[in-house]
Enzyme design. Structure first.
Site, short mmCIF file in Angstrom:
data_model
loop_
_atom_site.label_atom_id
_atom_site.label_comp_id
_atom_site.label_asym_id
_atom_site.label_seq_id
_atom_site.Cartn_x
_atom_site.Cartn_y
_atom_site.Cartn_z
N LYS A 174 46.20 44.57 32.62
CA LYS A 174 45.84 44.87 33.94
C LYS A 174 46.91 44.89 34.74
CE LYS A 174 43.78 46.65 37.25
NZ LYS A 174 42.48 45.89 38.01
N LYS A 242 47.03 42.41 46.58
CA LYS A 242 46.66 41.14 45.87
C LYS A 242 47.11 41.25 44.59
CE LYS A 242 42.96 40.97 44.03
NZ LYS A 242 42.35 41.22 42.48
#
Length: 300
Positions: A174, A242
């Site tokens: 990811k 983030k």
């Protein structure tokens, strides 16, 4: 391994809302919890049961899915006093579909294993569109046999489900995805600015380039939204930042320079500084307009 899954779902945000609905519509018994309790009412209308805590979700489920904001949030809902592990029974499966630190994932998985709970890290890609359509890409870390047993549930939410390796591997892939998303995003806004400044029709530019070697998900899905002036979040600047923070922290640990990723992170910080924290990541176009003195989005 259980085959009749009673599903717990924790996190009903932009992504989780649609993902949980797909599981409910597939006929599974689903118990939900969300930090903002009002968001559970909609899921209850679809047939979900409401819980008062992550612990209660786990007590009523043998497959618990979490998709929350950041690493500390996952630790709280999983390891906290009223967290999943406080109520999970041995033999249960925990699937964390948040995007968090690979190292933290390995730590949480080890803690879960001590209680006889198998864990998969299964972050997703595809944004709000993929979540709504049930076409997410799901990258999975953990035991292959555990993934095989829960795959019918994952298939309600995604079309591409790939086992990437042991715990942490899903989060690592990811992170790779977010590197690509960031750089494709920058390429898209620079191409739009170039076309507009040169006097080329933006819709025609997008139509052609999405079919060529320069095409990307960002160009095909976010480009048209930019042209229309729609900067609402499918995935917000806040969450992209983030994710890029996680990427850059891991890159530091690996002693790996990621110049392009760092540049995108800094450019998005400028978007945040101008009030774009909750806008979609394609709000990067506003910075490009300022830098190039060019108007790309329709004026209000």
């Amino acid at each position: 391994m259980a085959t009749e899954w009673k599903v717990g779902f924790i996190g009903l945000g932009i992504m989780g809302r649609s993902m949980s609905r797909h599981i409910i519509n597939a006929g599974y018994q689903v118990t939900v919890w969300n930090r903002t309790a009002s968001k559970m009412e909609e899921a209850a209308g679809w047939g979900a049961r409401k819980a008062r805590s992550p612990k209660e979700v786990a007590e009523n489920s043998n497959l618990i899915i979490t998709i929350v904001g950041d690493t500390p949030d996952v630790r709280e809902v999983v390891e906290g006093e009223n967290g999943v592990l406080a109520g999970a029974k041995p033999g249960s499966v925990l699937i964390d579909m948040s995007t968090i630190s690979p190292d933290a994932t390995r730590q949480i998985a080890a803690r879960a294993a001590e209680q006889g709970v198998a864990m998969l890290d299964a972050p997703v890609s595809g944004g709000d569109i993929g979540a709504r359509n049930g076409t997410l890409s799901i990258m999975v870390g953990g035991e292959a046999s555990v993934l095989e047993s829960v795959k019918p549930v994952l298939e309600t939410m995604g079309k591409s489900i790939v086992h990437c390796g042991p715990n942490g591997a899903g989060q690592t892939v990811k992170a790779c995805n977010q590197i690509l998303c960031g750089l494709n995003l920058l390429g898209m806004v620079e191409a739009l600015a170039f076309a507009k400044k040169a006097g080329v029709d933006l819709e025609k530019m997008i139509e052609v380039t999405t079919r060529g070697a320069g095409g990307s998900w960002a160009l095909a899905n976010l480009g048209p939204r930019v042209v229309k002036g729609d900067l609402d979040p499918g995935f917000s600047v806040r969450f992209q930042q983030k994710d890029l923070r996680i990427v850059l922290q891991e890159a530091e640990r690996l002693e790996l320079p990621l110049l392009g990723t760092a540049a995108v992170q800094q450019l998005l910080r400028s978007v945040q500084a101008h009030g774009g924290n909750e806008d979609g990541t394609h709000a990067l176009i506003r910075l490009m307009e300022q830098l190039g003195n060019v108007s790309i989005t329709p004026s209000e």
